[in-house]
Design a protein around this motif. Structure first.
Motif, PDB file in Angstrom:
ATOM      1  N   ALA A 130     -16.213  25.123   0.770  1.00 61.27           N
ATOM      2  CA  ALA A 130     -16.834  25.582  -0.477  1.00 61.27           C
ATOM      3  C   ALA A 130     -15.711  26.198  -1.317  1.00 61.27           C
ATOM      4  CB  ALA A 130     -17.928  26.590  -0.201  1.00 61.27           C
ATOM      5  N   VAL A 131     -15.424  25.594  -2.452  1.00 61.45           N
ATOM      6  CA  VAL A 131     -14.353  26.066  -3.334  1.00 61.45           C
ATOM      7  C   VAL A 131     -15.003  26.614  -4.597  1.00 61.45           C
ATOM      8  CG1 VAL A 131     -12.220  25.459  -4.528  1.00 61.45           C
ATOM      9  CG2 VAL A 131     -12.855  24.258  -2.409  1.00 61.45           C
ATOM     10  N   THR A 132     -14.839  27.908  -4.820  1.00 59.11           N
ATOM     11  CA  THR A 132     -15.459  28.577  -5.959  1.00 59.11           C
ATOM     12  C   THR A 132     -14.390  29.041  -6.943  1.00 59.11           C
ATOM     13  OG1 THR A 132     -17.303  29.368  -4.589  1.00 59.11           O
ATOM     14  CG2 THR A 132     -16.923  30.524  -6.681  1.00 59.11           C
ATOM     15  N   LEU A 133     -14.585  28.713  -8.197  1.00 57.48           N
ATOM     16  CA  LEU A 133     -13.716  29.220  -9.258  1.00 57.48           C
ATOM     17  C   LEU A 133     -14.340  30.498  -9.796  1.00 57.48           C
ATOM     18  CD1 LEU A 133     -11.357  29.107 -11.223  1.00 57.48           C
ATOM     19  CD2 LEU A 133     -12.708  27.535 -12.661  1.00 57.48           C
ATOM     20  N   VAL A 134     -13.703  31.615  -9.541  1.00 58.48           N
ATOM     21  CA  VAL A 134     -14.171  32.912 -10.020  1.00 58.48           C
ATOM     22  C   VAL A 134     -13.532  33.178 -11.377  1.00 58.48           C
ATOM     23  CG1 VAL A 134     -14.366  35.375  -9.526  1.00 58.48           C
ATOM     24  CG2 VAL A 134     -14.358  33.714  -7.637  1.00 58.48           C
ATOM     25  N   PRO A 135     -14.326  33.238 -12.454  1.00 59.16           N
ATOM     26  CA  PRO A 135     -13.734  33.402 -13.800  1.00 59.16           C
ATOM     27  C   PRO A 135     -13.013  34.745 -13.929  1.00 59.16           C
ATOM     28  CG  PRO A 135     -16.038  32.704 -13.898  1.00 59.16           C
ATOM     29  CD  PRO A 135     -15.788  33.129 -12.500  1.00 59.16           C
ATOM     30  N   GLU A 136     -12.091  34.797 -14.847  1.00 62.50           N
ATOM     31  CA  GLU A 136     -11.383  36.056 -15.093  1.00 62.50           C
ATOM     32  C   GLU A 136     -12.347  37.085 -15.690  1.00 62.50           C
ATOM     33  OE1 GLU A 136      -8.420  35.975 -18.116  1.00 62.50           O
ATOM     34  OE2 GLU A 136      -9.465  34.448 -19.296  1.00 62.50           O
ATOM     35  N   SER A 137     -12.011  38.341 -15.482  1.00 63.24           N
ATOM     36  CA  SER A 137     -12.768  39.445 -16.049  1.00 63.24           C
ATOM     37  C   SER A 137     -11.761  40.446 -16.600  1.00 63.24           C
ATOM     38  CB  SER A 137     -13.644  40.107 -14.973  1.00 63.24           C
ATOM     39  OG  SER A 137     -12.838  40.734 -13.988  1.00 63.24           O
ATOM     40  N   ALA A 138     -12.299  41.539 -17.117  1.00 62.95           N
ATOM     41  CA  ALA A 138     -11.407  42.549 -17.687  1.00 62.95           C
ATOM     42  C   ALA A 138     -10.495  43.144 -16.624  1.00 62.95           C
ATOM     43  CB  ALA A 138     -12.231  43.651 -18.344  1.00 62.95           C
ATOM     44  N   ALA A 139     -10.981  43.116 -15.350  1.00 58.59           N
ATOM     45  CA  ALA A 139     -10.223  43.768 -14.287  1.00 58.59           C
ATOM     46  C   ALA A 139      -9.330  42.827 -13.503  1.00 58.59           C
ATOM     47  CB  ALA A 139     -11.178  44.475 -13.338  1.00 58.59           C
ATOM     48  N   ARG A 140      -9.520  41.477 -13.641  1.00 55.31           N
ATOM     49  CA  ARG A 140      -8.744  40.566 -12.806  1.00 55.31           C
ATOM     50  C   ARG A 140      -8.617  39.201 -13.478  1.00 55.31           C
ATOM     51  NH1 ARG A 140     -13.937  40.491 -10.402  1.00 55.31           N
ATOM     52  NH2 ARG A 140     -14.892  38.441 -10.746  1.00 55.31           N
ATOM     53  N   ALA A 141      -7.634  38.454 -13.018  1.00 54.40           N
ATOM     54  CA  ALA A 141      -7.442  37.081 -13.486  1.00 54.40           C
ATOM     55  C   ALA A 141      -8.360  36.154 -12.699  1.00 54.40           C
ATOM     56  CB  ALA A 141      -5.990  36.670 -13.291  1.00 54.40           C
ATOM     57  N   ALA A 142      -8.581  34.960 -13.204  1.00 55.63           N
ATOM     58  CA  ALA A 142      -9.385  33.951 -12.492  1.00 55.63           C
ATOM     59  C   ALA A 142      -8.687  33.577 -11.188  1.00 55.63           C
ATOM     60  CB  ALA A 142      -9.583  32.730 -13.373  1.00 55.63           C
TER      61      ALA A 142
END
Length: 438
Positions: free
Chosen positions: A226-238
């Motif tokens: 399972a490969v999940t792309l976690v989008p960037e947020s104010a606290a971290r990069a994608a």
């Protein structure tokens, strides 16, 4: 049927065979009582009309619920349950359907249980993304499921102990490598293209696929990724979160169950199901004018062997006969379709001469005395055969035609065979005058 003592003894042997495959959360006496109940249900399923496959499947599922989940449980159980054949006599042949249903119930419950565990892991992983780093590290470092983290460019940043063990590589050799390097070289193109085409293009989401992996020592295995792309947020990069569950044992179990479902457990020969499937494939692939041959062989006097020497000797005799028949039938397909009934399949191209040569070989092979349990047993056989155009037929009609020939051969006396010659202007199940050869 009343076999309380036999069931209790057999349950104890079954427990001894499977108890060391994993932790069973109950005392041994309680497990004996549980297995005794299972044996009672399996025996009842074998003699029921129709066969109680639903109850047998439930027994398989309950084995999983008792925490007997090691891949060895099924094979050890089938060995331990062999004496059940004598308990359910004369319904021994139906025991194959019961054990097949038990296998299906066991596999379905095992896969469902693993699915629930994997879903729980995915839930825990999703929570960990939004929880404190220490909470994530507990899951990351201690789970038995492989987990990797890659940056937005698809380079490995971190790998948990399970992933490192699965690949046989230390973290230092994994860091900085492309995410595609986590899978087998032959599957890297598929993983790379799907990440780029499905995840990166959408900017988020989860990709699920089952691909091979390669261990550093040269070994190979399978994993559900399972490969999940976690989008960037104010606290971290994608970043990419990769979760892999090793499915090598599950696939091996499925392969073994598939083999067991298509083979006779006593002789190891293909069973009726595989025979029908093979014939259907030949019929579908047949060209106009192709001819197929089928021989239905039945032993003479086998019941007398069982009655005189017991079913154990009868089973060993059947195994010896099957070995002889398989050797003399080569390269044709030989299947066991019932108690002392065998079928030999002649794929196209086939003619009467080819069938007659093999039929004579098989009858001669069976007629030669067979050593079993210090005895020299003599039996004979009869064989009904059909040679017909294969296009436009179906497997069951061909078997019926050969079976009819078998009964006519038996009526003519032992060690005989009958050849059906279908008329060209009727369906293949109609036959012309019989040709009977000694």
């Amino acid at each position: 049927m009343t076999h309380n003592r036999e069931f209790a003894d057999l349950a104890r042997q079954w427990r001894i065979a499977v108890a060391d495959t994993g932790f069973v959360p109950m005392p041994m006496r309680e497990l004996d009582r549980l297995l005794t109940g299972f044996l009672t249900r399996l025996a009842a399923a074998a003699v029921a009309e129709p066969v109680g496959v639903i109850d047998a499947a439930d027994v398989g599922a309950e084995l999983v619920r008792a925490n007997l989940t090691d891949p060895q449980v099924l094979s050890r159980s089938f060995t331990a349950l062999a004496p059940l054949a004598e308990i359910v006599a004369p319904h021994t042949d139906r025991l194959l359907d019961v054990l097949g249903a038990l296998s299906r119930g066991y596999t379905e419950e095992l896969l469902a249980t693993r699915g629930r565990h994997l879903e729980m892991l995915h839930t825990a992983t999703a929570e960990a993304r939004n929880a404190a780093e220490i909470r994530f590290r507990v899951v990351f470092d201690n789970t038995t499921v492989a987990i990797g983290i890659c940056d937005a460019e698809g380079r490995v940043v971190d790998a948990n102990p399970a992933l490192r063990a699965m690949l046989g590589l230390p973290l230092a050799r994994l860091r900085g490598r492309p995410v595609a390097d986590l899978v087998h070289p032959d599957d890297r193109g598929e993983l790379h293209s799907r990440i780029a085409g499905e995840l990166m293009a959408a900017g988020e989401g989860t990709l699920r696929l089952e691909l091979r992996y390669a261990h550093d020592d040269g070994g190979e295995g399978w994993a559900a990724w399972a490969v999940t792309l976690v989008p960037e947020s104010a606290a971290r990069a994608a970043y990419l979160l990769i979760v892999g569950e090793d499915t090598t044992q599950r696939r091996a179990l499925q392969t073994e169950l598939h083999r067991q479902a298509r083979h006779d457990p006593l002789t190891g020969l293909p069973n009726r199901r595989q025979l029908i499937d093979t014939m259907a494939e030949l019929i579908d692939a047949a060209a106009p004018g192709d001819r197929i041959g089928l021989g239905f062989l039945d032993l003479d006097g086998f019941k007398a062997v069982n009655d005189t020497h017991g079913h154990g000797t009868g089973d060993r005799l059947l195994t010896a006969v099957a070995t002889r028949l398989a050797r003399h039938a080569e390269p044709e397909l030989l299947a066991r379709v019932g108690g002392d009934e065998f079928v030999v399949l002649f794929p196209p191209p086939c003619d009467i001469h080819r069938v007659s040569v093999v039929a004579e070989r098989l009858l001669e092979a069976v007629a030669e005395p067979i050593p079993v349990d210090g005895l020299l047993l003599s039996i004979s056989a009869c064989l009904g055969a059909v040679v017909t155009a294969v296009s436009g037929t179906d497997a069951e009609h061909l078997l019926d035609a050969a079976d009819t020939g078998l009964y006519r051969a038996k009526a003519a006396g032992p060690n005989r065979w009958v050849l059906h010659t279908p008329r060209a202007d009727v369906r293949p199940v109609a036959v012309a005058e019989n040709t009977v050869l000694d």
